[in-house]
Every structure is written in structure tokens, then in C-alpha cells.
Design a protein around this motif. Structure first.
Motif, PDB file in Angstrom:
ATOM      1  N   LEU A  52      -1.243   5.903   1.548  1.00 31.93           N
ATOM      2  CA  LEU A  52      -2.436   5.204   2.086  1.00 31.93           C
ATOM      3  C   LEU A  52      -3.309   4.435   0.854  1.00 31.93           C
ATOM      4  CD1 LEU A  52      -3.761   8.010   4.538  1.00 31.93           C
ATOM      5  CD2 LEU A  52      -2.142   6.073   5.055  1.00 31.93           C
ATOM      6  N   ARG A  53      -2.458   3.657   0.278  1.00 30.07           N
ATOM      7  CA  ARG A  53      -3.194   2.974  -0.747  1.00 30.07           C
ATOM      8  C   ARG A  53      -3.736   1.846  -0.322  1.00 30.07           C
ATOM      9  NH1 ARG A  53       1.853   1.243  -2.599  1.00 30.07           N
ATOM     10  NH2 ARG A  53       0.896  -0.632  -3.364  1.00 30.07           N
ATOM     11  N   ALA A  54      -4.942   1.525  -1.098  1.00 30.48           N
ATOM     12  CA  ALA A  54      -6.041   0.306  -0.566  1.00 30.48           C
ATOM     13  C   ALA A  54      -5.460  -0.911  -1.142  1.00 30.48           C
ATOM     14  CB  ALA A  54      -7.281   0.422  -1.007  1.00 30.48           C
ATOM     15  N   ASP A  55      -4.405  -1.237  -2.150  1.00 31.22           N
ATOM     16  CA  ASP A  55      -3.942  -2.258  -2.425  1.00 31.22           C
ATOM     17  C   ASP A  55      -2.526  -2.809  -2.007  1.00 31.22           C
ATOM     18  OD1 ASP A  55      -2.524  -0.159  -3.823  1.00 31.22           O
ATOM     19  OD2 ASP A  55      -2.502  -1.033  -5.678  1.00 31.22           O
ATOM     20  N   ILE A  56      -2.115  -2.280  -0.823  1.00 24.14           N
ATOM     21  CA  ILE A  56      -0.867  -2.541  -0.524  1.00 24.14           C
ATOM     22  C   ILE A  56      -0.860  -3.867  -0.067  1.00 24.14           C
ATOM     23  CG2 ILE A  56      -1.404  -1.529   1.797  1.00 24.14           C
ATOM     24  CD1 ILE A  56       1.859  -0.676   1.764  1.00 24.14           C
ATOM     25  N   ASP A  57       0.378  -4.488  -0.165  1.00 25.02           N
ATOM     26  CA  ASP A  57       0.628  -6.016   0.090  1.00 25.02           C
ATOM     27  C   ASP A  57       1.151  -5.910   1.696  1.00 25.02           C
ATOM     28  OD1 ASP A  57       1.340  -8.726   1.060  1.00 25.02           O
ATOM     29  OD2 ASP A  57       2.662  -8.705  -0.830  1.00 25.02           O
ATOM     30  N   TYR A  58       0.593  -6.268   2.933  1.00 27.69           N
ATOM     31  CA  TYR A  58       1.057  -6.192   4.066  1.00 27.69           C
ATOM     32  C   TYR A  58       2.226  -7.312   4.566  1.00 27.69           C
ATOM     33  CZ  TYR A  58      -1.546  -1.962   4.872  1.00 27.69           C
ATOM     34  OH  TYR A  58      -2.049  -0.580   4.592  1.00 27.69           O
ATOM     35  N   THR A  59       2.529  -7.904   3.607  1.00 30.68           N
ATOM     36  CA  THR A  59       3.453  -9.008   3.854  1.00 30.68           C
ATOM     37  C   THR A  59       4.901  -8.593   3.623  1.00 30.68           C
ATOM     38  OG1 THR A  59       1.904 -10.768   3.547  1.00 30.68           O
ATOM     39  CG2 THR A  59       4.334 -11.431   3.478  1.00 30.68           C
ATOM     40  N   GLU A  60       5.799  -8.785   4.512  1.00 31.29           N
ATOM     41  CA  GLU A  60       7.429  -8.560   4.057  1.00 31.29           C
ATOM     42  C   GLU A  60       7.961  -9.647   4.606  1.00 31.29           C
ATOM     43  OE1 GLU A  60       9.315  -4.651   4.926  1.00 31.29           O
ATOM     44  OE2 GLU A  60      10.186  -5.578   6.592  1.00 31.29           O
ATOM     45  N   ASN A  61       8.911 -10.183   3.616  1.00 30.79           N
ATOM     46  CA  ASN A  61       9.784 -11.276   3.711  1.00 30.79           C
ATOM     47  C   ASN A  61       9.188 -12.613   4.497  1.00 30.79           C
ATOM     48  OD1 ASN A  61      11.851 -10.160   2.987  1.00 30.79           O
ATOM     49  ND2 ASN A  61      12.431  -9.187   4.860  1.00 30.79           N
ATOM     50  N   PRO A  75      11.926  -5.390   9.596  1.00 31.26           N
ATOM     51  CA  PRO A  75      13.407  -5.024   9.188  1.00 31.26           C
ATOM     52  C   PRO A  75      13.414  -3.849   7.990  1.00 31.26           C
ATOM     53  CG  PRO A  75      12.986  -7.267   9.066  1.00 31.26           C
ATOM     54  CD  PRO A  75      11.627  -6.593   9.459  1.00 31.26           C
ATOM     55  N   SER A  76      12.405  -3.665   7.337  1.00 28.19           N
ATOM     56  CA  SER A  76      12.685  -2.264   6.255  1.00 28.19           C
ATOM     57  C   SER A  76      12.513  -1.252   7.034  1.00 28.19           C
ATOM     58  CB  SER A  76      11.622  -2.807   4.953  1.00 28.19           C
ATOM     59  OG  SER A  76      10.260  -2.542   5.709  1.00 28.19           O
ATOM     60  N   CYS A  77      11.902  -0.979   7.923  1.00 29.23           N
ATOM     61  CA  CYS A  77      11.572   0.191   8.569  1.00 29.23           C
ATOM     62  C   CYS A  77      12.983   0.479   9.429  1.00 29.23           C
ATOM     63  CB  CYS A  77      10.365  -0.003   9.480  1.00 29.23           C
ATOM     64  SG  CYS A  77       9.947   1.901   9.980  1.00 29.23           S
ATOM     65  N   LYS A  78      13.301  -0.619  10.237  1.00 28.49           N
ATOM     66  CA  LYS A  78      14.288  -0.499  10.900  1.00 28.49           C
ATOM     67  C   LYS A  78      15.898   0.030  10.136  1.00 28.49           C
ATOM     68  CE  LYS A  78      15.769  -3.346  14.215  1.00 28.49           C
ATOM     69  NZ  LYS A  78      16.096  -4.089  14.988  1.00 28.49           N
TER      70      LYS A  78
END
Length: 420
Positions: A52-61, A75-78
Motif C-alpha cells: 500500500l505505497r503512496a508512490d506506486i505507478d498505476y500504469t502497466e504496459n 496481464p501481470s496479475c493473470k
């Protein structure tokens, strides 16, 4: 001490007098101890706070997970779930918080539109499901909600009684079976390779027969020598039964029980039908949470290391309960239990006709158990003997007291039955 059944009435009454004194001492303590649900304790939940970091980038590919879209999960979770379950990524849907939701939604789909072109279940009378017992009360709740008749079959030390299953599936109105194949809830047993193969080889009369493979404890070992479960998807194809199994799992007892990620694994045909339904049901599941999970772990090895931390918290709790069961009930001939290698429960079988009385005694002394009978459909244990013990949530000192009270209660209930 001799087995209770070999003791005279006078000996039993003297024993009960001593037990009653001990019970009254516990009762006078005014305790409030909870062993009712298999919930992770605070220390377990704290293990995952790093995601639960505040600085996470919520963009994937290039995909912004904060926005709409991607019904089947990022994709990464799948990929992480595919590796954990040993299936192809295309056969995974990463879902919401709870696998229970996935199971309920799938049964709803079967009622509304049927299974792969078969008659919708809402148009069929007298639907039935096979229920290995003792089992998971939430499965029974789903079936009862849809008025599906539940048929009990015994679960043995290696899995369901397959002779009973093979006989029942000859009936086309029998549409499915719920299974918890590894560290079964509540017995803690893991299906043997032979049983998994026998399940995969079933030839039900109903083409729309579906096994809900609730693999809730697939990676929840208490030590490095955990049970191994044969991957049913590795053998289904040998019997042309790829479509028969719907597998679900979640991170509810890996990360946060109230904010995890679930997944469903199924054949190409089943995934296609589920996706058609999802296109009407939702815009997308919580992709931000999926990304938090896949970033936190990265790969399967990290998940396994994480689960060792859970085991370090859980194993001493299981050992406390099992120690009391062995030291206080062993050799008396009034109870039996399984020493599980993982999962979240210990299944205790007391003398027939005594479980409800044990529950009453525990409650009177301040110990809350899973409602007696909950491990059977309709809440009716035909032998009134099974008690599900959930050691995970209470602190160690409270668990120690609760286990002592449980054992005293089992002994008092047994003597009351024997002396009449």
C-alpha cells in the motif's frame, strides 16, 4: 486414563465432578474467545502492508489501471495466477476480492443461460449437487440460495468417496460438485493423485455437470513438507473432460482477506462464456488492486516466501490446539481429529450426539465456535459429531485457554451421554 466407555458409571461421575470444577473456574474468568471463523490475525495482515505505497505507478504496459476496461484482469496479475495454478494465461480471469463471488456468479450464469448451449438451470426441476461432508458452509449457502438439493457423500482421508460420486452422476439432474481439494475445509486432508484422476475421469449423465474446484488453500502449507496436489487440468484432457472443472482461488489468506484478488481458471470454452457474461456484468474488476498485488510479489517464488511468514505465525497456533487435543482427549475413545499439514482448520469429531452440547458448554464458558452443524448442508450434521476449529485468529494465550475449555467441554459432554 482408561477409555471412557470402559469406565463404570461411578468412575465417570467422579471424573465429571472434577471436570465440572475446572469448567466452573473457566466460566468465572468471564472470557470472550473466538474460534468461529478462519480469519487471518492482525500479524498476518500486517505482512502485506508494504503493497500500500503512496508512490506506486498505476500504469502497466501503457494501460492506466485506474480507468475502465480489461475485463479479464491485467496481464501481470493473470500471469502470476497462471504460474501459481499451473495453467495457461489465456485460461485465467483475475477477478474481484473474493472467490466466493466468482462461484456465486458462475452458478447464477448457469441458471440464467445454461452451460455451453445446454438448457438453463432455471428451466430444470429438482437440480442436485454433490457435497463431500464435512465441508465448507459457504458452498452450502450458495446452493441453498438457489434451491439446489444437496446430496451428502463422505469425505475420506484421501478425498471424496468416489464410488458414491460415480453412482450419483448417473442421474442427469445431478449438475455439479463442490470440492476443496487441498487442505479441505474443515478436514484438512488433500486429495490423493488417484482421487484427482478419478474425478477427472468422471462421465456424468449431465453434459453440463460442473465441478467447482475451490482451491482456497493451494499454497497454504504450515511448513516445507506440505501436501502436494495433482493439477487436475493436467489430467482432464486425458479423458476429454477439459470443460468439466471450474477452478477458483484468491489471495484472501495471502494478503488481505478483505481486499485481496481472486482468480478463475477454466477451459477455453468456459472462459469464453464467462467473458460474455462479464461484458454485461461489469466494466472491470479492481485493476489497481490487481497491480498492487502483482508488483508486491513479482513472481511465484516471492509468494512462496511470503507464505512461509504466514506459516511461522500459524503453525504454533495449530500446535497448541493439537497438543491439547492429544494430551487431554487422546486415548479416551471420545474424539478423533486430523493433524493437517496446512490450511486453516482442524476438524474434530466427538461422540455421536455430543457436538451441540460441546458447543453449548464452550459458549457458556466464553468460547465461540463455528456453529455446530455448519459443516453439513442445511446446518444438519446427521451424527451431531463434527466441530470445526479455527486456530488462526485468536492470540496464542487466548487460543491456549480456548483449547483447554474445548477439551473440558468435550469430556463433560461425553460423560453426560454415557451416564444418561
Amino acid at each position: 486414563m482408561a477409555e471412557y466407555t470402559n469406565m463404570s458409571k461411578e468412575e465417570l461421575l467422579r471424573e465429571k465432578e472434577l471436570l465440572q470444577k475446572k469448567y466452573d473456574e473457566f466460566k468465572a474468568m468471564g472470557l470472550s474467545l473466538d474460534m468461529s471463523r478462519g480469519k487471518p490475525c492482525k500479524e498476518q495482515l500486517d505482512l502485506s502492508m508494504g503493497m500500500l505505497r503512496a508512490d506506486i505507478d498505476y500504469t502497466e504496459n501503457g494501460i492506466d489501471t485506474r480507468n475502465y476496461g480489461i475485463l479479464d484482469g491485467i496481464p501481470s496479475c493473470k500471469k502470476l495466477f497462471a504460474e501459481l495454478l499451473g495453467v495457461d494465461v489465456k485460461n485465467i480471469i483475475a477477478g474481484p476480492n473474493a472467490s466466493l463471488t466468482l462461484m456465486f456468479d458462475y452458478i447464477t450464469q448457469c441458471f440464467a443461460h445454461g452451460v455451453l448451449g445446454e438448457t438453463p438451470w432455471r428451466e430444470i426441476k429438482n437440480l442436485k449437487f454433490i457435497c463431500p461432508v464435512p465441508g465448507y458452509d459457504r458452498h452450502f449457502t450458495i446452493l441453498e440460495y438457489f434451491d439446489i438439493e444437496m446430496i451428502n457423500i463422505p469425505i475420506n482421508s484421501d478425498g471424496p468417496d468416489m464410488n458414491a460420486v460415480r453412482e450419483l452422476v448417473k442421474d442427469p439432474s445431478v449438475k455439479g460438485m463442490f470440492c476443496v481439494p487441498k487442505y479441505s475445509n474443515p478436514t484438512g486432508i488433500t486429495y490423493s493423485d488417484e482421487i484427482v484422476r478419478e474425478i477427472a475421469a468422471l462421465k456424468p449423465a449431465a453434459k453440463d455437470f460442473r465441478i467447482i474446484w475451490d482451491n482456497a488453500y493451494f499454497i497454504h502449507d504450515l511448513d516445507d513438507n506440505g501436501d502436494e496436489l495433482l493439477n487436475i487440468f493436467d489430467v482432464l484432457s486425458e479423458y476429454n473432460n477439459e470443460d468439466m472443472v471450474i477452478e477458483v482461488c484468491s489471495t484472501s489468506k495471502i494478503t488481505f482477506s478483505g481486499a485481496g484478488v481472486s482468480a478463475i481458471a477454466a477451459s477455453d470454452a468456459n472462459i469464453k462464456q464467462i467473458m460474455k457474461r462479464l461484458n454485461c456484468q461489469t466494466i472491470s474488476y479492481d485493476k489497481m488492486n490487481q497491480l498492487r498485488h502483482s508488483r508486491f510479489f513479482g513472481d511465484v517464488s516471492a509468494v512462496k516466501e511470503h507464505m512461509k511468514k504466514h506459516a511461522a505465525i500459524l503453525k504454533p497456533k495449530f500446535e497448541i490446539v493439537l497438543k491439547h487435543l492429544e494430551n487431554e482427549l487422546g486415548g479416551l475413545g471420545i474424539a478423533s481429529w486430523v493433524n493437517p499439514n496446512g490450511g486453516y482448520f482442524i476438524s474434530l469429531d466427538v461422540m455421536n450426539g455430543c457436538a451441540k452440547r460441546v458447543g453449548e458448554l464452550c459458549k457458556g464458558a466464553g468460547v465461540t465456535l463455528t456453529p455446530v452443524g455448519a459443516t453439513y448442508p442445511y446446518g444438519k450434521d446427521p451424527n451431531n459429531s463434527n466441530i470445526r476449529i479455527a486456530p488462526s485468529f485468536p492470540p496464542v494465550d487466548e487460543l491456549d485457554l480456548a483449547a483447554q475449555i474445548l477439551c473440558v467441554s468435550v469430556k463433560i459432554a461425553a460423560i453426560e451421554k454415557l451416564v444418561g
